[in-house]
Structure formats: C-alpha cells, structure tokens
Motif scaffolding. Structure first.
Motif, PDB file in Angstrom:
ATOM      1  N   GLU A  36      48.274  -7.630  45.675  1.00 12.71           N
ATOM      2  CA  GLU A  36      47.010  -7.791  46.363  1.00 12.71           C
ATOM      3  C   GLU A  36      46.273  -8.954  45.717  1.00 12.71           C
ATOM      4  OE1 GLU A  36      44.781  -4.286  47.333  1.00 12.71           O
ATOM      5  OE2 GLU A  36      46.531  -2.966  47.161  1.00 12.71           O
ATOM      6  N   VAL A  37      45.700  -9.852  46.520  1.00  6.63           N
ATOM      7  CA  VAL A  37      45.073 -11.051  45.978  1.00  6.63           C
ATOM      8  C   VAL A  37      43.729 -11.306  46.651  1.00  6.63           C
ATOM      9  CG1 VAL A  37      47.301 -12.120  45.434  1.00  6.63           C
ATOM     10  CG2 VAL A  37      46.201 -12.612  47.621  1.00  6.63           C
ATOM     11  N   GLU A  38      42.925 -12.104  45.966  1.00  2.90           N
ATOM     12  CA  GLU A  38      41.650 -12.554  46.514  1.00  2.90           C
ATOM     13  C   GLU A  38      41.839 -13.953  47.093  1.00  2.90           C
ATOM     14  OE1 GLU A  38      39.087 -10.530  46.625  1.00  2.90           O
ATOM     15  OE2 GLU A  38      40.185  -9.000  45.483  1.00  2.90           O
ATOM     16  N   MET A  39      41.432 -14.119  48.335  1.00  3.04           N
ATOM     17  CA  MET A  39      41.525 -15.421  49.005  1.00  3.04           C
ATOM     18  C   MET A  39      40.175 -15.703  49.648  1.00  3.04           C
ATOM     19  SD  MET A  39      45.373 -15.157  50.631  1.00  3.04           S
ATOM     20  CE  MET A  39      45.668 -16.917  50.636  1.00  3.04           C
ATOM     21  N   GLY A  40      39.314 -16.415  48.907  1.00  6.37           N
ATOM     22  CA  GLY A  40      37.961 -16.623  49.389  1.00  6.37           C
ATOM     23  C   GLY A  40      37.229 -15.296  49.433  1.00  6.37           C
ATOM     24  N   ASP A  41      36.694 -14.950  50.614  1.00  2.00           N
ATOM     25  CA  ASP A  41      35.994 -13.668  50.749  1.00  2.00           C
ATOM     26  C   ASP A  41      36.911 -12.576  51.293  1.00  2.00           C
ATOM     27  OD1 ASP A  41      36.305 -14.703  53.259  1.00  2.00           O
ATOM     28  OD2 ASP A  41      34.238 -14.401  53.908  1.00  2.00           O
ATOM     29  N   HIS A  42      38.219 -12.839  51.261  1.00  6.88           N
ATOM     30  CA  HIS A  42      39.190 -11.867  51.754  1.00  6.88           C
ATOM     31  C   HIS A  42      39.966 -11.234  50.604  1.00  6.88           C
ATOM     32  CE1 HIS A  42      38.474 -13.492  55.732  1.00  6.88           C
ATOM     33  NE2 HIS A  42      39.274 -12.592  56.257  1.00  6.88           N
ATOM     34  N   HIS A  43      40.128  -9.922  50.653  1.00 12.35           N
ATOM     35  CA  HIS A  43      41.051  -9.199  49.782  1.00 12.35           C
ATOM     36  C   HIS A  43      42.236  -8.799  50.653  1.00 12.35           C
ATOM     37  CE1 HIS A  43      42.246  -6.656  46.359  1.00 12.35           C
ATOM     38  NE2 HIS A  43      42.736  -5.857  47.296  1.00 12.35           N
ATOM     39  N   VAL A  44      43.429  -9.306  50.324  1.00  9.42           N
ATOM     40  CA  VAL A  44      44.568  -9.094  51.214  1.00  9.42           C
ATOM     41  C   VAL A  44      45.773  -8.538  50.467  1.00  9.42           C
ATOM     42  CG1 VAL A  44      43.882 -10.904  52.838  1.00  9.42           C
ATOM     43  CG2 VAL A  44      45.380 -11.475  50.917  1.00  9.42           C
ATOM     44  N   LEU A  45      46.572  -7.784  51.203  1.00  4.67           N
ATOM     45  CA  LEU A  45      47.893  -7.400  50.735  1.00  4.67           C
ATOM     46  C   LEU A  45      48.792  -8.624  50.818  1.00  4.67           C
ATOM     47  CD1 LEU A  45      48.211  -4.045  52.723  1.00  4.67           C
ATOM     48  CD2 LEU A  45      48.092  -4.215  50.229  1.00  4.67           C
ATOM     49  N   MET A  46      49.466  -8.958  49.730  1.00  2.00           N
ATOM     50  CA  MET A  46      50.294 -10.166  49.700  1.00  2.00           C
ATOM     51  C   MET A  46      51.742  -9.835  50.052  1.00  2.00           C
ATOM     52  SD  MET A  46      51.050 -13.283  49.401  1.00  2.00           S
ATOM     53  CE  MET A  46      49.462 -14.014  49.015  1.00  2.00           C
ATOM     54  N   PHE A  47      52.131 -10.195  51.267  1.00  2.00           N
ATOM     55  CA  PHE A  47      53.520 -10.077  51.690  1.00  2.00           C
ATOM     56  C   PHE A  47      54.071 -11.444  52.099  1.00  2.00           C
ATOM     57  CE2 PHE A  47      52.101  -5.672  52.176  1.00  2.00           C
ATOM     58  CZ  PHE A  47      53.135  -5.001  51.531  1.00  2.00           C
ATOM     59  N   GLY A  48      53.503 -12.491  51.489  1.00  2.00           N
ATOM     60  CA  GLY A  48      53.967 -13.839  51.784  1.00  2.00           C
ATOM     61  C   GLY A  48      54.529 -14.551  50.576  1.00  2.00           C
ATOM     62  N   SER A  49      54.756 -13.826  49.489  1.00  2.00           N
ATOM     63  CA  SER A  49      55.182 -14.444  48.233  1.00  2.00           C
ATOM     64  C   SER A  49      56.692 -14.337  48.041  1.00  2.00           C
ATOM     65  CB  SER A  49      54.470 -13.764  47.060  1.00  2.00           C
ATOM     66  OG  SER A  49      54.969 -14.221  45.831  1.00  2.00           O
ATOM     67  N   ASN A  50      57.241 -15.284  47.276  1.00  2.00           N
ATOM     68  CA  ASN A  50      58.657 -15.240  46.887  1.00  2.00           C
ATOM     69  C   ASN A  50      58.862 -14.650  45.494  1.00  2.00           C
ATOM     70  OD1 ASN A  50      59.626 -16.549  49.268  1.00  2.00           O
ATOM     71  ND2 ASN A  50      58.952 -18.510  48.423  1.00  2.00           N
ATOM     72  N   ALA A  51      57.835 -14.040  44.930  1.00  2.00           N
ATOM     73  CA  ALA A  51      57.915 -13.506  43.564  1.00  2.00           C
ATOM     74  C   ALA A  51      58.590 -12.138  43.577  1.00  2.00           C
ATOM     75  CB  ALA A  51      56.517 -13.413  42.954  1.00  2.00           C
ATOM     76  N   TYR A  52      59.873 -12.117  43.923  1.00  2.00           N
ATOM     77  CA  TYR A  52      60.577 -10.864  44.173  1.00  2.00           C
ATOM     78  C   TYR A  52      60.525  -9.886  43.002  1.00  2.00           C
ATOM     79  CZ  TYR A  52      62.348 -13.857  47.869  1.00  2.00           C
ATOM     80  OH  TYR A  52      62.432 -14.730  48.925  1.00  2.00           O
ATOM     81  N   THR A  53      60.585 -10.398  41.781  1.00  2.00           N
ATOM     82  CA  THR A  53      60.563  -9.521  40.608  1.00  2.00           C
ATOM     83  C   THR A  53      59.156  -9.084  40.216  1.00  2.00           C
ATOM     84  OG1 THR A  53      60.556 -11.506  39.225  1.00  2.00           O
ATOM     85  CG2 THR A  53      62.692 -10.449  39.632  1.00  2.00           C
ATOM     86  N   GLY A  54      58.140  -9.662  40.845  1.00  2.00           N
ATOM     87  CA  GLY A  54      56.763  -9.282  40.552  1.00  2.00           C
ATOM     88  C   GLY A  54      56.283  -9.715  39.184  1.00  2.00           C
ATOM     89  N   LEU A  55      56.842 -10.805  38.654  1.00  4.91           N
ATOM     90  CA  LEU A  55      56.562 -11.203  37.272  1.00  4.91           C
ATOM     91  C   LEU A  55      55.523 -12.313  37.126  1.00  4.91           C
ATOM     92  CD1 LEU A  55      60.188 -11.151  35.790  1.00  4.91           C
ATOM     93  CD2 LEU A  55      58.301  -9.645  35.146  1.00  4.91           C
TER      94      LEU A  55
END
Length: 396
Positions: A36-55
């Motif tokens: 989950e990330v902050e993008m401006g005034d939005h708090h969003v679930l992040m399903f657009g990342s390539n960070a498969y291991t979550g590291l």
C-alpha cells in the motif's frame, strides 16, 4: 520554428488523455514502495509493482545501501572498464554466477542495457538472432543494434520457430532469445521445446530472467532452473530492479563468452558503473532470497489465491503461470478508463497498450508481491469486478 518543433508540435495524445481524465502515467509516490502506498492525496493498494519478493522497503537492504555509500561514496565516476570497478561489483558477479549456475557473470548498470548491449555484441554479419515476437523492448533494441540477420517467430509457437530454423545454415551461429516469463501476459517460454530445437538445429539460447528470478526455481533461481535446463541455456540475463530491490542487471554464461562481452559490449564498456548503494542492495537482497524460502512460498500462496479469485469472478486472464496476472479488456479507451477509475477507488494497476501489446489485446497488468495479503487481494478484486461490470467488460 525549428525542424524538431515542427515535427512534434502535433503530438498531443497524452494531452488528449489528460483532458478526458484518463492519463495514467508518472504518478508520484511520496514514500516507500510496498503493498500500500501514498500517491499524492491517494492511498492505494499497489498491484503495479515488479517487486515480487516484497523487499524494496526491507530495512536490512536499506542499511546495506547506506553502509556501502559510507564506505565507497555515492558513485564510481567512471565505467567498469576503467576506474569504476569496486570489489563489491566483483563479489556480486561471483555470487550471481553461482546462483544461476554459470561460470561467470557480468554486471551492468541497468537490465535494459544488458539486453541491448549483449545481443548487439554477440551477433556478427553472418549470424542469426531469433526472437519471440513478445520479447521485451530491451531485447528488440539489442536485436536492432546487431549486425546479425534478425528474425521473429510467433509467440511461443514452436512450429513457427522450427519453420524458420529449417531455412538457416546448420553451422551458422543462431541465437534464440526469449523472455523466461513474458512481462505483460505472465506466461512462460516453452523452454523444453526450445532446447529440443537447439539440439536439432545447432543453436544457442539466451533467456531473460528479469521476471523469473526470485519467483521460479530452487531458491528463486529462475525459469531455467524451474525446468531443470540451466546447463542447456547458454546465456542467462537478470535484473536487480524487481526481486532484488535495486537497479542494475547481469549476464551469466561460460567464461569465454563473458570474457568476450567484458571487452566488447558497448553498454557495459561505455556506461558508468553501478553505484555502491545499488550494488550492495542487490547483494543483500540476493542473500535474503537464498536464506528465506518462506518468502517465495508466500508469493506463490497469494498468487494462486489471486488467480483463483479472478477466475471465479469471470475475468479473462489468458495463459499466465506467474504472479503477473493480465486482466484482458481488448479496448484501448476502456483500458485507460479502468486504470483511472481503479486509481480513484484505491487500486493501482498498469495499463498495457500498443506497442506493448497488439491493439486487440489491451489489458491491465496486476502483479503480486510476497508481502500482499489475501485480504488485500479480496479488496482489489471486489473493486475491479465493480469497474469491469460497470464498463460492460464482464457480466455481473
């Protein structure tokens, strides 16, 4: 007005999308990347990342990058070829070679420059490069830079690949280059069949493991290991910017080929070497992946759960076999609309449109990390189902 200004003054596609409220690119993240990330005034679930291991936000990796910066400084001020080689570069190359099962490895400053430099350097005027028509853009650019004869075969179509191979000289160098995991659709290359064709027609194979490392195989060693065919693959490429939580890339192979590339690949010889921080971060991430098998298990648990949920809700997800889940829309404007509405409702996903796919195959790309929870998947599926239903992409 100059020539360039005249040529590009009418390029207004981004502005047209902005006017419609559909422009999805260059959104600013204001903190660490995670599920989950902050993008401006939005708090969003992040399903657009390539960070498969979550590291990416792991404190151990952050500390390793800080320590390397303290010791070596912020940069190397030169290429690896001249003054830019550090002992940590060499040590990482040794670890990567061992990890993917090859004699030698060579680290580049980005994954893109691995493919664009290696493929360009490998092929001579009498040689042949054969690429899957859905290979990554970096492979396409490497092929374009090469003096070799350039040929494409239909995606994962082994009959088409064999049709081409039959026409080529048996003794000529023929390099087949494929993605291990295709980055937009999430399906795997047909490596066992490609290896059989290699033996039959006297070819060489290069596999791009950008989306396979940290995901497939023993300890996340990649698709080549997953199929048990590491020894049959001549060159293995990987990136640091996905599972290894950094930036950079590498090529691994036999000593002789890597020795040639070390002195011939222009994107290696004429690029500044990777920063101490990025190098140390990649090494630390690699150590964590090898020592924490539960991380890859968690990735596959949540991936399999998400795959089942999307299938249950009637989404078209194609032939994916990975944490990359394509949600097909097959309409350009609706693809941008889904992305925009999802962002407003708290889900970040990526639109995939030409040239990344055919016009008839537009989709949104949903990707998992080991740190995602089933509850987060459920929330996102519910939101996306509502959007797809409202836009008449799938039935309620």
């Amino acid at each position: 007005m100059g020539q360039l200004q005249e040529k590009y003054k009418n390029y207004r596609l981004p502005q047209k999308l902005q006017e419609k409220g559909l422009y999805p690119y260059f959104r600013c993240i204001t903190g660490k990347q995670g599920t989950e990330v902050e993008m401006g005034d939005h708090h969003v679930l992040m399903f657009g990342s390539n960070a498969y291991t979550g590291l990416v936000g792991d404190q151990r990796i952050i500390d390793a990058a800080k320590a390397a910066t303290d010791k070596y400084g912020t940069g190397c001020a030169g290429s690896r070829f001249l003054n830019g080689t550090l002992d940590i570069h060499v040590n990482l190359e040794k670890e990567l070679a061992e990890f993917v099962g090859k004699e030698e490895a060579l680290c580049f400053s980005t994954g893109f420059t691995v493919n664009s430099g290696v493929i360009a350097a490998i092929g001579g005027r009498e040689d042949y490069i054969l690429c899957d028509d859905r290979d990554h853009a970096s492979i396409v650019d490497g092929r374009r830079l090469s003096f070799a004869h350039q040929l494409k075969f239909k995606h994962n179509d082994m009959e088409d690949l064999e049709r081409i191979l039959k026409t080529l000289p048996y003794d000529a160098i023929k390099l087949i280059v494929v993605d291990g995991v295709f980055s937009m659709e999430g399906d795997l290359c047909k490596l066992p069949e490609i290896v059989e064709l290699k033996k039959k027609y006297n070819c060489s194979i290069m596999v791009d493991e950008a989306h396979g490392l940290g995901v497939f195989g023993k300890q996340g060693r990649g698709v080549c290991d997953h199929f048990g065919l590491t020894d049959e693959v001549d060159l293995i490429m990987g990136t640091f910017s996905k599972s290894l939580a950094s930036i950079g890339g590498f090529i691994a192979g036999d000593w002789d080929t890597i020795n040639y590339l070390r002195h011939s690949a222009r994107t290696y010889m004429f690029s500044a070497s990777n920063t101490p921080a990025a190098t140390a971060a990649a090494k630390c991430a690699l150590d964590i992946i090898k020592s924490e098998p539960e991380r890859i298990k968690a990735l596959w648990d949540v991936t399999n759960y998400a795959l089942s949920r999307f299938k249950e809700e009637g989404f078209e997800i194609g032939d994916t076999e990975s944490p990359i889940i394509p949600l097909y829309i097959r309409d350009m404007e609706k693809t941008f609309a889904v992305t925009s509405i999802a962002f407003e409702r708290g889900v970040f996903i990526n639109p995939v449109v030409p040239p990344a796919c055919a016009p008839s195959d537009t989709l949104v790309r949903y990707a998992l990390m080991a740190t995602h929870t089933k509850e987060q998947v459920d929330r996102s599926v519910k939101i996306l189902k509502g959007i797809f239903t409202e836009l008449d992409i799938i039935k309620a």
